[in-house]
Design a protein around this motif. Structure first.
Motif, PDB file in Angstrom:
ATOM      1  N   ALA A 184       0.808  -1.076  -0.153  1.00  0.00           N
ATOM      2  CA  ALA A 184       0.113   0.131   0.010  1.00  0.00           C
ATOM      3  C   ALA A 184       0.732   1.471  -0.100  1.00  0.00           C
ATOM      4  O   ALA A 184       0.683   2.079  -0.737  1.00  0.00           O
ATOM      5  CB  ALA A 184      -0.961   0.118   1.327  1.00  0.00           C
ATOM      6  N   ALA A 185       1.875   1.362   0.843  1.00  0.00           N
ATOM      7  CA  ALA A 185       2.896   2.366   1.023  1.00  0.00           C
ATOM      8  C   ALA A 185       3.572   2.638  -0.545  1.00  0.00           C
ATOM      9  O   ALA A 185       3.478   3.500  -0.903  1.00  0.00           O
ATOM     10  CB  ALA A 185       3.753   2.141   1.970  1.00  0.00           C
ATOM     11  N   ALA A 186       3.934   1.476  -1.189  1.00  0.00           N
ATOM     12  CA  ALA A 186       4.686   1.473  -2.247  1.00  0.00           C
ATOM     13  C   ALA A 186       3.669   2.256  -3.487  1.00  0.00           C
ATOM     14  O   ALA A 186       4.139   3.188  -4.309  1.00  0.00           O
ATOM     15  CB  ALA A 186       4.977   0.243  -2.821  1.00  0.00           C
ATOM     16  N   VAL A 187       2.368   1.673  -3.468  1.00  0.00           N
ATOM     17  CA  VAL A 187       1.379   2.299  -4.333  1.00  0.00           C
ATOM     18  C   VAL A 187       1.439   3.699  -4.190  1.00  0.00           C
ATOM     19  O   VAL A 187       1.425   4.532  -5.172  1.00  0.00           O
ATOM     20  CB  VAL A 187       0.136   1.686  -4.432  1.00  0.00           C
ATOM     21  N   ILE A 188       1.236   4.250  -2.818  1.00  0.00           N
ATOM     22  CA  ILE A 188       0.963   5.495  -2.494  1.00  0.00           C
ATOM     23  C   ILE A 188       2.357   6.644  -3.046  1.00  0.00           C
ATOM     24  O   ILE A 188       2.171   7.416  -3.706  1.00  0.00           O
ATOM     25  CB  ILE A 188       0.639   5.917  -1.173  1.00  0.00           C
ATOM     26  N   PHE A 189       3.393   5.909  -2.701  1.00  0.00           N
ATOM     27  CA  PHE A 189       4.577   6.613  -3.044  1.00  0.00           C
ATOM     28  C   PHE A 189       4.940   6.712  -4.672  1.00  0.00           C
ATOM     29  O   PHE A 189       5.114   7.759  -5.020  1.00  0.00           O
ATOM     30  CB  PHE A 189       5.932   5.629  -2.439  1.00  0.00           C
ATOM     31  N   ALA A 190       4.649   5.675  -5.294  1.00  0.00           N
ATOM     32  CA  ALA A 190       4.488   5.739  -6.735  1.00  0.00           C
ATOM     33  C   ALA A 190       3.652   6.893  -7.197  1.00  0.00           C
ATOM     34  O   ALA A 190       4.214   7.477  -8.253  1.00  0.00           O
ATOM     35  CB  ALA A 190       4.158   4.210  -7.335  1.00  0.00           C
ATOM     36  N   MET A 191       2.311   6.710  -6.734  1.00  0.00           N
ATOM     37  CA  MET A 191       1.428   7.809  -7.109  1.00  0.00           C
ATOM     38  C   MET A 191       1.855   9.198  -6.882  1.00  0.00           C
ATOM     39  O   MET A 191       1.995  10.024  -7.709  1.00  0.00           O
ATOM     40  CB  MET A 191       0.155   7.585  -6.425  1.00  0.00           C
ATOM     41  N   ALA A 192       2.537   9.529  -5.705  1.00  0.00           N
ATOM     42  CA  ALA A 192       2.918  10.819  -5.478  1.00  0.00           C
ATOM     43  C   ALA A 192       3.988  11.128  -6.085  1.00  0.00           C
ATOM     44  O   ALA A 192       3.974  12.162  -6.910  1.00  0.00           O
ATOM     45  CB  ALA A 192       3.586  10.730  -3.776  1.00  0.00           C
ATOM     46  N   VAL A 193       4.992  10.351  -6.366  1.00  0.00           N
ATOM     47  CA  VAL A 193       6.239  10.744  -7.355  1.00  0.00           C
ATOM     48  C   VAL A 193       5.672  10.896  -8.813  1.00  0.00           C
ATOM     49  O   VAL A 193       5.681  11.997  -9.533  1.00  0.00           O
ATOM     50  CB  VAL A 193       7.178   9.535  -7.466  1.00  0.00           C
TER      51      VAL A 193
END
Lengths: 236, 290
Positions: free
Chosen positions: B59-68
Motif C-alpha cells: 500500500a505504501a509503495a502504491v501511494i509513493f509511486a502515485m505521489a512521485v
C-alpha cells in the motif's frame, strides 16, 4: 458617478495587422455605453483586450481606478468584470444549471444560490430548463443563458458582445429589455452591437468605431439624429 | 474460455486506466501526451524500489509511486508543454516524444537495462475459482481498481466544481477563462490525475507481467492510446470501453489465432473501427452548429 472603465490610447495588433489604433473611451458607473461600427471596426477586439484575452501593445486600461494591464483574464472576473462573448459560447455539453455555476466560479459557494435566484428572476426560462443540456436550447435561450452566466459573477461592469446576433426581432427586443433591467439593478453595461438602432436607443452614451479608431461620440439620442451615423449605420 | 475472458478483461482494465490519462489530457489540454506510457514505467520503478530496497508495504509503495508520478506529471507539463500552449500541435507532439525518450533514457541511466523482477504485490492474497478457471488476486485487484477509478472519475467530473470546470475548459478554453477559471491550473490538475492513474497502472501492470525495464511503459502506452482512440478520444467511458475491448481482443487473438500476430490483429481492429466510425466507439460527432 465614479469612473468604472477608462481606456486611453489603446493599440492592439493581430499579428502584423494594426486592429486598434489608439482608441480612447470611458464608462461611468451606472451607464450603458455602446460601441457601434461596421464589421471589422475593432469593437470585439476592444472588448477582448479590456477583458484581458488580448494583449495591448500600447495604452492604458483602468478599471475602478486601477490599471489592469497584464492581469490575466480569469483574475479580472473576481475583480468585477464580466464579458459575455460574441456567439454566446455557452458550454454545449453542460446543463443550464452547470453553465450558470461556471459563471460563479470565482465566488464562494455560499453566494452561488443567491446569484442563481437573481438570474432565474431575470430569466424565468432558464429556471424551467435548468436540467437541460445547453446545446439543446434555442438560439434565444442560449443568449439568455450566456447573459445569465456572465451575471453569475455579480459583475460591476458587464460587457456584452453582439447579444442580438442571429436572433428574431422579437427576441432582440426582449434581450434589450433585459439589458436595461440589469442596468437598473446596478450593473454598468458596455455594449457592442451591430444593431446600432437598438443599441443607441438604450445607451446613455455611444462611441462610433471605424477601422480601429473612434470617429464620433456622444449621447445615444444625439447619435441617433446624426446624419453621418444615420447614413452609415441606421440605413439612412 | 472463461479464464481467457477474465485475463482479457484484467489486461484491458490496465489499458483502460492508462487510456484515461491519455483521454483526459487530450480532452482538456488538446494534446497527445506520448510520454504518458513512460510515466507508467516510472511508477513501476518507484513501487519496485520502495518494496525491494526499502521494504515498504504494498500500500505504501502504491501511494509513493502515485505521489512521485503526480509530481512528475505536473513538472513535465510545466516545463515541457506549458511554454508551447499556443504553439502548433506538431511542435507539442514532437516535444512529447522527446519527453518520452528523456524518461526512458533517464531510467536507463539510473536503473540500467537489466530487467528487474517486480515483486508480486498481490500474489498470496487469494484465488477465486470460476467454474474451471482460476482468477488470480492480481486480476481481481486490477478489475476492482478499474471500476473504482471509473466511478470516482465520473463523480468527480459531474459533481465537483473542479470537475465541471475541466469539462468547461475541454469544451471552450476561452469561454472558461471568461468565467474566471484558471485554465493553466485546470490543465495541471488533469496531468496530476492522469499521472497518478499511470502510477496505479504501472504497479498493476508489473504485478501481472513482472519484468520491469526502462521500455516497459512504451508498448502498453501505445496500446492504451489505441484504446483511447478506439473508444473515442476525449471520452472517459470511451477510454474504459476501448481499453477493456482491446485487452479482450488481444488475449483472444493470442489464445486462438497467433501469439505473434496478436498485436497486428489488435491494430487491424482499430483500423476497421476507425474506418467505420472515425470518432471511435463513443466519440462525439463533430458537427458545426449554425
Amino acid at each position: 458617478m465614479g469612473n468604472m472603465l477608462k481606456v486611453e490610447d489603446l493599440h492592439v495588433y493581430y499579428g502584423s495587422i494594426h486592429a486598434i489604433k489608439g482608441i480612447a473611451f470611458e464608462v461611468n458607473e451606472g451607464e450603458i455605453v455602446t460601441l457601434i461600427g461596421a464589421n471589422g471596426a475593432g469593437k470585439s477586439t476592444t472588448l477582448n483586450t479590456v477583458a484581458g484575452l488580448l494583449k495591448a501593445s500600447r495604452g492604458e486600461v483602468e478599471f475602478k481606478g486601477e490599471k489592469i494591464a497584464g492581469i490575466p483574464a480569469h483574475k479580472l472576473v473576481s475583480r468585477g468584470m464580466s464579458l459575455c462573448p460574441e456567439g454566446r459560447r455557452v458550454f454545449q455539453e453542460l446543463t443550464v444549471r452547470e453553465n450558470l455555476e461556471m459563471g460563479a466560479f470565482s465566488r464562494p459557494k455560499a453566494e452561488v444560490n443567491e446569484s442563481l435566484e437573481t438570474v432565474y428572476e431575470l430569466f424565468p426560462r432558464l429556471k424551467e430548463r435548468y436540467k437541460q443540456i445547453a446545446g439543446t436550447l434555442s438560439g434565444g435561450e442560449q443568449q439568455m443563458l450566456a447573459m445569465g452566466r456572465s451575471l453569475m459573477s455579480k459583475p460591476a461592469l458587464m460587457m456584452l458582445d453582439e447579444p442580438s446576433m442571429g436572433l428574431a426581432p422579437i427576441l432582440v427586443e426582449q434581450i434589450f429589455d433585459i439589458i436595461k433591467e440589469m442596468n437598473k439593478n446596478g450593473t454598468t453595461i458596455l455594449l457592442v452591437e451591430q444593431n446600432a438602432q437598438m443599441a443607441l436607443s438604450i445607451a446613455s452614451r455611444a462611441y462610433v468605431l471605424e477601422t480601429g479608431r473612434v470617429v464620433s461620440s456622444g449621447t445615444g439620442e444625439k447619435l441617433l439624429k446624426d446624419d453621418a451615423v444615420r447614413k452609415a449605420y441606421l440605413g439612412g | 474460455m472463461v479464464s481467457y475472458l477474465i485475463n482479457g478483461i484484467s489486461l484491458g482494465a490496465i489499458y483502460a486506466i492508462i487510456a484515461l490519462g491519455y483521454t483526459m489530457v487530450y480532452g482538456i489540454a488538446k494534446m497527445l501526451n506520448f510520454a504518458h506510457g513512460d510515466v507508467i514505467m516510472v511508477g513501476g520503478y518507484m513501487a519496485y524500489c520502495s518494496v525491494s530496497y526499502l521494504g515498504w508495504s504494498p500500500a505504501a509503495a502504491v501511494i509513493f509511486a502515485m505521489a512521485v508520478c503526480t509530481i512528475l506529471g505536473i513538472t513535465i507539463e510545466k516545463l515541457a508543454y506549458k511554454p508551447l500552449r499556443d504553439a502548433s500541435s506538431l511542435a507539442v507532439l514532437i516535444t512529447a516524444i522527446g519527453v518520452s525518450y528523456f524518461l526512458q533514457n533517464a531510467a536507463l541511466l539510473i536503473f540500467s537495462s537489466n530487467p528487474k523482477v517486480f515483486p508480486n504485490l498481490f500474489s498470496d492474497m487469494f484465488t477465486i475459482k470460476v467454474g474451471e478457471a482460476t482468477v488470480t488476486s492480481v486480476a481481481v485487484v486490477t478489475i476492482l481498481s478499474c471500476i473504482i477509478i471509473m466511478v470516482a472519475l465520473t463523480l468527480f467530473t459531474s459533481k465537483t466544481k473542479m470537475g465541471k470546470a475541466m469539462r468547461a475548459v475541454s469544451e471552450d478554453r476561452g469561454a472558461a477563462t471568461l468565467m474566471g477559471i484558471n485554465v493553466n491550473s485546470t490543465i495541471s490538475v488533469t496531468f496530476a490525475i492522469g499521472s497518478g492513474l499511470a502510477a496505479i497502472a504501472g504497479v498493476l501492470l508489473c504485478s501481472a507481467y513482472p519484468t520491469l525495464m526502462p521500455t516497459t511503459g512504451a508498448m502498453p502506452g501505445i496500446k492504451a492510446f489505441t484504446a483511447a482512440v478506439f473508444g473515442g478520444i476525449g471520452s472517459i467511458p470511451g477510454a474504459m470501453l476501448g481499453g477493456i475491448l482491446l485487452g479482450v481482443i488481444e488475449i483472444f487473438a493470442k489464445a486462438y489465432i497467433s501469439t505473434q500476430l496478436s498485436d497486428a490483429i489488435v491494430f487491424a481492429v482499430l483500423i476497421i473501427v476507425l474506418i467505420v466510425k472515425p470518432t471511435g466507439l463513443l466519440g462525439k460527432k463533430l458537427t458545426e452548429k449554425v
